[in-house]
Design a protein around this motif. Sequence first.
Motif, short mmCIF file in Angstrom:
data_model
loop_
_atom_site.label_atom_id
_atom_site.label_comp_id
_atom_site.label_asym_id
_atom_site.label_seq_id
_atom_site.Cartn_x
_atom_site.Cartn_y
_atom_site.Cartn_z
N PRO A 8 0.80 -1.21 0.00
CA PRO A 8 0.00 0.00 0.00
C PRO A 8 0.83 1.26 0.00
CG PRO A 8 0.02 -1.00 2.18
CD PRO A 8 0.74 -1.95 1.25
N ILE A 9 2.14 1.16 0.09
CA ILE A 9 2.97 2.36 0.14
C ILE A 9 3.35 2.72 -1.29
CG2 ILE A 9 5.02 3.38 1.16
CD1 ILE A 9 4.96 1.25 3.27
N TYR A 56 11.21 -1.70 7.40
CA TYR A 56 11.41 -0.66 8.42
C TYR A 56 12.77 -0.79 9.10
CZ TYR A 56 11.49 1.08 13.19
OH TYR A 56 11.90 1.64 14.38
N VAL A 57 13.11 -2.00 9.53
CA VAL A 57 14.40 -2.19 10.20
C VAL A 57 15.55 -1.90 9.24
CG1 VAL A 57 15.91 -3.90 11.31
CG2 VAL A 57 13.48 -3.83 11.87
N GLY A 58 15.43 -2.35 7.99
CA GLY A 58 16.47 -2.06 7.02
C GLY A 58 16.64 -0.58 6.77
N SER A 59 15.54 0.18 6.83
CA SER A 59 15.63 1.63 6.59
C SER A 59 16.45 2.35 7.63
CB SER A 59 14.22 2.23 6.53
OG SER A 59 13.63 2.25 7.82
N LEU A 60 16.60 1.77 8.82
CA LEU A 60 17.41 2.39 9.86
C LEU A 60 18.88 2.49 9.44
CD1 LEU A 60 15.90 0.54 12.96
CD2 LEU A 60 15.47 2.90 12.28
N TYR A 61 19.31 1.62 8.55
CA TYR A 61 20.69 1.61 8.11
C TYR A 61 20.90 2.41 6.82
CZ TYR A 61 21.20 -2.23 11.44
OH TYR A 61 21.22 -2.98 12.58
N ILE A 62 19.84 2.99 6.29
CA ILE A 62 19.94 3.78 5.06
C ILE A 62 19.84 5.25 5.43
CG2 ILE A 62 18.90 4.25 2.82
CD1 ILE A 62 17.95 1.38 2.76
N GLU A 63 20.92 5.95 5.25
CA GLU A 63 20.99 7.34 5.71
C GLU A 63 19.97 8.22 5.01
OE1 GLU A 63 24.39 10.87 6.17
OE2 GLU A 63 24.85 8.95 5.23
N THR A 122 7.13 6.44 7.66
CA THR A 122 6.02 5.83 6.92
C THR A 122 6.14 4.31 6.91
OG1 THR A 122 6.01 7.80 5.52
CG2 THR A 122 4.77 5.89 4.74
N LEU A 123 7.36 3.83 6.73
CA LEU A 123 7.57 2.38 6.76
C LEU A 123 7.21 1.80 8.12
CD1 LEU A 123 10.96 2.16 4.83
CD2 LEU A 123 8.74 1.36 4.02
N GLU A 168 3.41 1.77 8.57
CA GLU A 168 2.81 0.72 7.75
C GLU A 168 3.02 -0.65 8.39
OE1 GLU A 168 0.84 -1.08 4.51
OE2 GLU A 168 0.84 0.92 5.40
N ALA A 169 4.21 -0.89 8.94
CA ALA A 169 4.49 -2.18 9.58
C ALA A 169 3.59 -2.39 10.80
CB ALA A 169 5.96 -2.26 9.97
N VAL A 170 3.46 -1.36 11.63
CA VAL A 170 2.61 -1.48 12.82
C VAL A 170 1.15 -1.65 12.42
CG1 VAL A 170 1.84 -0.30 14.92
CG2 VAL A 170 4.25 -0.16 14.23
N ARG A 171 0.71 -0.90 11.40
CA ARG A 171 -0.68 -0.99 10.96
C ARG A 171 -1.02 -2.41 10.49
NH1 ARG A 171 -3.76 -0.99 6.50
NH2 ARG A 171 -1.94 -1.10 5.12
N LEU A 172 -0.12 -3.00 9.71
CA LEU A 172 -0.38 -4.36 9.21
C LEU A 172 -0.39 -5.37 10.35
CD1 LEU A 172 1.77 -4.40 5.93
CD2 LEU A 172 -0.71 -4.27 6.12
N CYS A 173 0.46 -5.17 11.34
CA CYS A 173 0.50 -6.11 12.48
C CYS A 173 -0.81 -6.11 13.26
CB CYS A 173 1.65 -5.76 13.42
SG CYS A 173 3.30 -6.19 12.79
#
Length: 655
Positions: A154-155, A250-257, A265-266, A269-274
């Motif tokens: 959905p993103i 979401y976790v991977g985005s923490l390592y992307i500057e 937003t990621l 979206e992760a929390v919403r789906l859970c």
Amino acid sequence: MEPFSPEAPQSSTTSSSGSPTVSNDSPGTATTLSTLGVSATTDGRSSSQAAVPLSVPAACLACRGKHLKCDGLNPCSRCTSSNAECVYIASRRGYKGPRRNMASNPNKRHASSSPPYSGPTDSCPMMLGHTPVSIPPPPLPAFNPTIVLPEQSPISYTSTPALPHNIPIYRNPFAPTVMEPNAMALTTTTASGPPTTQPPAMSLPEKCFEAFYHYFHAGHPFVLPKEYLLRLLKEGSTPNLDVLMAAIRYVGSLYIEKAGPARATLLDEAVRLCYLPTTAKDGFLIQALLLIIVGYDGSCEQARARELLADCERLAIEIDLNKREFATMHGHGNPVLEESWRRTWWDLYVCDGMIAGVHRVTNFLLFDIAADVGLPCEEHQYLIGHIPSPMCMEDFDDQIFSGEDREFSSFTYRIAAARNLGRFMRMPNAMFPDSESVARVEALLTNWRIHLPDSKRDDLNKSCQLDEMMFQAHFITHACTIMLHQPLSQLDTSPVQAVTSCAPHRPVPSGDVFNEHTRHTITAACEISKMVTQAVPILSHTHFFTCVLTLSSIVHLSKWAIYFIEDEEDLRQYIRLNIGALDKLSKVWKAANTAWGQVKGTAQDIYRQKKAQQISPAFWVGFTQEQMITSINADEGIMSEFTSGMLTQVTRGHQ
């Protein structure tokens, strides 16, 4: 769609005998079969109806290539009028077919029964210096084979950006298999030059997925190995994988500057789906929640992390993840998936213990939950899919008395270290240094150390690579040692009361001499600092190492605040190591950035106090002049580091 071959496409034609032949001409000569047939028929009819010309010994190459009559002159009339080079070769009568590896001739087409190319001479792709004929690109595949993401995400902003329609891009199926999938080049054909090689453009979800497995997965290896997860995604028949993929991104985005606002937003979206009512309660949901919990905790969202942790633990018990048969029932006969379920329970167990131990707010709920889940295997076995029959925790506890010489996995020793932490947390408060409960817990910690096999005594595996599971097992044990002995030591913690990033300040009164609890505390703090010297990137470790480093720094700074110590230079080096490691971790984890600022600020305050004490002549009694100069120079060096570090912190705060 079949992948495009970098070689010329093969076109099927019909020989004079009626059998199909294959032409290996370049893509520029590709023409439809019907067009070729009409041309051949027309040429044959016109030649039969025309008057028989005067025969000549041979035709020049230019006339022969165009199937035109040649007058046999040198140069012939046609080449003279067209200003073309007139070249004659010997007759080809009796020719039996194309020879292999024949020399290239720019004026000669490939031997075949295919009709000749009937286009203009100056545009013929068989001639040297021709302009390539562009070929319309085939439609791009629906997904990148190197990384599969749910198409119904959905993103909207995470979709792969559209490519210009005038740039045909093909994936090379003949790239060497030893190449990384994302290193496969994309061939771009343009009308102005030869094919060029460009790296594949990755979308943000693809980058997050790759960053997750590159940086994070080894520290919490419960999600399926990359290749096996991609296989499930491709099959598309497993529910809740979209929920897990959202958490992974979401976790991977923490390592992307440059993830920027997309990271929030990621996460949303992760929390919403859970928490969607339609989301199935299964192991993949537990994995997604656990990933978000670790991300929350490392991002200074500890209250939110505790809320999700309570839900995750309740759900795990509800679906019987703590029971041995869960892996078999939900593994679908896949040993790797069964191993993933076992690892999910035990990683949730370890994370629950580490959160409770370092923050001292929760009480390690899962420590009191009965579980008979099989023990995880070694990491390399999990990654390649060679899963042995799992052993039980009873096997681990009885190994000394059963007489069986077994070596358990590094993950198992990590679990045992977390279990000792739980036993320490269930210990009643020790009011006196000689408390029997303290001795009992210290015996557990000592037994854990002395019964380690030789291959598990350091943080490297048999291939001399980092063993992250043993790394965590060791620092959990060192942290437990500090928490056990520090309250009974004589290290006054009042100078470090500002360091509260991981846990509230715990006051410890000072004493006149160092007792054995002080020695245990200092030794464990030094061992934690030594772990920073491993020849691996700091970011390859779990973010929980942040709070362990902070705990070690509190001990070092408490000792450094003493009026005079003999090993002050060694102590300064340990403080430098901890501050440097926190600085590296702060590039990803906000909690590390907070701890880095507090530890460095406290070190600066202690340094200023010590400098003020040095003004008094009584401070230098017993020092030689050389010792005085060495101490002053060392002080100036560390002050410079602290000052520059504080300026960097202020700059970060304004960004």
